[in-house]
Design a protein around this motif. Structure first.
Motif, PDB file in Angstrom:
ATOM      1  N   CYS A 543       0.843  -1.183   0.000  1.00  8.13           N
ATOM      2  CA  CYS A 543       0.000   0.000   0.000  1.00  8.13           C
ATOM      3  C   CYS A 543       0.882   1.239   0.000  1.00  8.13           C
ATOM      4  O   CYS A 543       1.737   1.396   0.863  1.00  8.13           O
ATOM      5  N   CYS A 546       0.225   3.546   3.322  1.00 12.90           N
ATOM      6  CA  CYS A 546       0.699   3.249   4.672  1.00 12.90           C
ATOM      7  C   CYS A 546       1.849   2.250   4.698  1.00 12.90           C
ATOM      8  O   CYS A 546       2.409   1.979   5.759  1.00 12.90           O
ATOM      9  N   CYS A 609      -6.645  -1.364   1.007  1.00 12.27           N
ATOM     10  CA  CYS A 609      -5.655  -1.765   2.009  1.00 12.27           C
ATOM     11  C   CYS A 609      -6.359  -2.198   3.292  1.00 12.27           C
ATOM     12  O   CYS A 609      -7.164  -1.462   3.844  1.00 12.27           O
TER      13      CYS A 609
HETATM   14 ZN    ZN Z   1      -2.548   1.065   3.670  1.00 13.46          ZN
END
Ligand code: ZN
Ligand code: ADP
Ligand code: ZN
Length: 856
Positions: A543, A546, A609
């Protein structure tokens, strides 16, 4: 009668004991030793074999005689035969393969067949066109060997035709041995005969060249290589032949060693006075109280200078030394340093040498004319006697493990050889392998540390300053010793959190910090290296918001993305990186393209995510070509050079690219892991790592270790120059211990964390693994074979009372398809994998890799 035990150098099937007893015919008595290469009868065939023993009495009642002694001198040392036996046991390989591996190619001839016509042929014979050609050929040229027929009928299936003709008794086939290919190089020399009345002899030869030749030979005074005479006088062979016929000159044959270092001039160097760090280490090594020393010293800390010291000491005691280096770091600089310190006593071995050169290096070594050999893995098998020292530089390098059978590790083989030969081993590295470090902690190896980076002698530094016109350097003078060394701190490493870049609106692959540094360096006329770890791109899914990486819920290693038809275009990897190969029929159309390469767990690609719900979750994908393009776009004024497997296929091409760059022919070098290896680039001030994560996210328990080693090496490239430098490391995992360890150049911190992980998860160096790989062109056959063996192994484990969890798999390999083969693997955890596996008949087609260096 004398008897010998012979290992034949031909595969005989797994169940056959490879050693057989023969007696010596009278004329060979007293001439055959352990290590001799002989010809022996085997069934109806003649075979090559190595004498491994001379038993007082044979193990069988009736023995046949050895047919011939192929080489008058033994081709292997007794200690090499012991080493071959050890490697065979450890790697579960046939002994004859291990023996053959120690000989240069061409020493042992091939086995072949000879075909001839059985007799007169009936005129009404019915033959296919190819059969007809074959018969005609043999009628015209008489009996021929397979190799000769191959040359006459390239690319045809004449062997099948020959089989049919042999069955019909039209042809007779006899097994024969081709003579060894490798031969000494002979050169023709010419010399003047004394006391010949020249004027008479030259009568009628008008061309001035004749006189020039005679004058030249007179000046040279002895035999001269004919090609040298041609070059110096402009004459031809015809001219020389004329002079020969008139009794003025004569020819001789002279044997020449082909020498890989021939024609190179090395300025002799003297040992440098040691720095206090080096002196402390040297005082330990000198005592020789340990079989093995682990020399831990950052790049440029003076390890090589210590190797030279140790080699010098060994030579002074009349013994010899092997210096192992990873192939890629066998640079002209490395060789030059050894050759200059020990003039005329050093030779090299490498994979791009021609057969004849390898043969001569080996023969020279056997004749006792080589004292030091430098080279990769195979240099270990050069016969040096008596051996005093083996150095393994960059001991952590995975290339020390041979990928094919016999899958041995050169470091382990070096230890075994040293133990048997009474020699010492020095392992050196800036980032020792966890295996070696743990052994040092346990006291098996003696640990020596070189803590500071020397960047060279003050004289060399001021020379470089003058060449590059650099007014000021960052070197610090050494204050605590007699040496002329100058120290420099390791370069500062700046870790950039790429998640923060995205949050700040920067969607470029270059962080703001990297852009700024490159801008500045280019403005000052300095050079930049941008590093991309290509292995593993476009495979892990992460992702961008993050940093979340999709992992296997069972094994906690990253899941691998396998693109296939069921997967939408949105998820296809972008950029020029290698596309992950599909799993073929077994996996390509799978609706769950995320696969765990340890246990086989599968799951679909998430839409969002799971941690932060961002839709920015997708495979990472960028290749060097894509990176080069991005650099040109962002810095249109810069001269960019790309260095990867596509632009540099040969060693020469590597050196050309490097030469262009180090001569200032480019501003930015874009490259892969090859860049990481030892090399001095004085004008480089910025090293940017585009993604530190690609290596980290490989599904391999050594991923963190490899990442750390690689990044430390890359960091070592920066700041070796006169102007110092910095490293910028881009990552989505700024808090990972491998990354923070690089940030602080903290090897010990890294090792502590990583050893903890290995112990808890049950990975080496706390346990031993064996990896069994099966490959087949048909994916289903590969899978079936893997499941079969797995069942068998599980049964054996159960009978041995071992837990079934010690078997991991079967599962497609991470590199599931290589060169057209589908690959499956099984991992076995066992205290002594070779001992366990020897009890299990492992079918053909499996590669057994004991103590693998990766499980990809
Ligand atoms: Zn993420
Ligand atoms: P490493 O093998 O650890 O990378 P080197 O032996 O190549 O380190 O040393 C790095 C540099 O420092 C080389 O240029 C070398 O010539 C120089 N050097 C090493 N030892 C000394 C010494 N005792 N005195 C002066 N210069 C030294
Ligand atoms: Zn798993």
């Amino acid at each position: 009668m004398e008897f010998v035990r012979v290992v034949v150098l031909t595969p005989l099937g797994p169940a056959t004991e490879p050693a057989f007893d023969y007696h010596l015919p009278e004329y060979l008595e007293g001439r055959v030793e352990v290590g001799s290469l002989v010809q022996v009868p085997f069934g109806s065939r003649p075979l090559y074999g190595i004498v491994v023993d001379r038993p007082p009495a044979p193990a069988v009642e009736e023995t046949r005689p050895v047919t011939a002694l192929v080489d008058p001198r033994p081709v292997l040392l007794p200690v090499q035969i012991e080493l071959a036996r050890w490697i065979a046991r450890q790697t579960l390989s046939p002994l004859h393969e291990c023996l053959l591996m120690m000989l240069p190619p061409g020493v042992v001839g091939l086995t072949d067949t000879r075909l001839e016509l059985a007799g007169d042929l009936p005129p009404d014979l019915r033959l296919s066109p190819l059969e007809r050609h074959l018969v005609d050929l043999l009628r015209r040229r008489g009996p021929l060997t397979g190799a000769q027929i191959d040359r006459a009928f390239p690319r045809s299936d004449w062997r099948a035709a020959a089989d049919r003709l042999v069955r019909r008794k039209i042809l007779v086939r006899t097994p024969v041995l081709a003579p060894p290919r490798a031969r000494p190089l002979q050169v023709t020399t010419v010399r003047l005969l004394p006391d010949v009345p020249e004027e008479d002899a030259l009568k009628g030869l008008r061309a001035p060249v004749y006189r020039a030749v005679l004058d030249f030979l007179r000046a040279e005074g002895g035999p001269v290589d004919v090609s040298w005479v041609y070059a110096q006088t402009g004459c031809t062979r015809q001219h020389l032949n004329q002079l020969y016929r008139r009794g003025l000159v004569t020819f001789d044959l002279e044997e020449r060693w082909r020498d890989p270092l021939e024609g190179r001039v090395f300025l002799p160097t003297e040992p440098l006075p040691l720095t206090p760090d080096q002196q402390a280490a040297w005082d330990e090594i000198r005592t020789g109280s340990s079989l093995c020393y682990l020399l831990h010293g950052v790049t440029g800390s003076g390890k090589t200078e210590l190797y030279l010291r140790a080699v010098g000491e060994v030579l002074a005691r009349g013994r010899k030394a092997i210096v192992l280096v990873p192939e890629i770091s066998l640079t002209p600089q490395t060789v030059a340093r050894f050759a200059a310190r020990f003039p005329g006593r050093v030779t090299v071995l490498h994979s791009q040498m021609r057969e004849g050169e390898r043969y001569d290096v080996w023969r020279r070594a056997r004749a006792g004319l080589v004292d030091v050999v430098i080279g990769p893995r195979s240099a270990l098998f050069v016969p040096l006697d008596p051996l005093g020292l083996i150095i393994v530089d960059e001991e952590h390098d995975p290339s020390y493990k041979q990928a094919s059978r016999p899958a041995f590790h050169a470091r382990e083989a070096a230890l075994e050889l040293a133990r048997r030969a009474g020699a010492t081993v020095i392992l050196g590295s800036a980032t020792p392998s966890l295996e070696s470090y743990l052994r040092a902690q346990r006291g098996e190896f003696r640990l020596l540390v070189l803590g500071r980076r020397i960047l060279g002698h003050h004289q060399r530094i001021s020379d470089l300053q003058a060449v590059y016109g650099v007014p000021r350097t960052r070197y610090q003078p050494l204050t605590d010793g007699p040496s002329g060394a100058r120290y420099l701190d390791l370069p500062p490493v700046q870790v950039v959190d790429m998640r923060a870049e995205l949050r700040a609106g920067n969607r470029s692959i270059f962080s703001r910090a990297l852009q700024r540094s490159v801008d500045e360096a280019l403005a000052r006329g300095e050079q930049v290296i941008l590093f991309l770890n290509r292995r593993g791109t476009a495979t892990h899914v992460f992702c961008r918001a993050c940093g979340y990486v999709a992992r296997c819920p069972r094994c906690d290693i990253p899941l691998t993305f396998h693109a296939g038809e069921a997967v939408g275009a949105r998820h296809a990897p972008s950029g020029g990186g290698p596309r992950p190969e599909g799993l073929g029929a077994a996996g390509a159309r799978h609706a769950s393209p995320l696969l765990c390469h340890h246990c086989g767990h599968r799951e679909p690609l998430p839409e969002r995510c799971p941690r932060c719900d961002s839709p920015a979750i997708r495979p990472f994908g960028l290749g060097t070509a894509g990176l080069e393009e991005a650099v040109r776009e962002r810095w249109p004024g810069a001269r960019v050079l790309r260095w990867d497997r596509d632009t540099a296929r040969t060693a020469q091409a590597h050196w050309n690219i490097l030469q262009v760059f180090s001569d200032g022919g480019a501003d930015v070098l874009v490259g892969t892991q090859m860049i990481a290896k030892g090399l001095d680039l004085p004008l480089v001030t910025v090293v940017g790592v585009i993604s530190a994560d690609t290596a980290l996210n490989l599904p391999d328990f050594r991923a963190a270790e490899r990442t750390f080693q690689l990044l430390e090496q890359v960091a070592g490239r920066a700041g070796r120059g006169l102007m110092g430098g910095r490293v910028i490391l881009q990552t989505y995992h700024p808090d990972h211990y491998a990354i923070t360890a690089v940030e602080h150049h903290d090897y010990l911190g890294f090792v502590q964390r990583e050893l903890e992980f290995r112990r808890e998860a049950g990975y080496p160096p706390y346990v031993r693994l064996a990896r069994l790989v099966y490959r087949h062109t048909d994916p289903r056959r590969a899978e079936v074979a893997a499941r079969d063996l797995w069942d068998r192994l599980r049964g054996a484990l159960r009978r041995a009372g071992l837990p079934p969890t010690d078997l991991i798999g079967p599962v497609p390999c991470f590199f599931a398809r290589l060169r057209g083969y589908y690959r499956w693997q099984i991992l076995l955890r066992h205290p002594d994998p070779p001992a366990f596996l020897r009890t299990i008949p492992i079918p053909r087609g499996w590669l057994v890799d004991v103590d693998p260096v990766d499980v990809l």
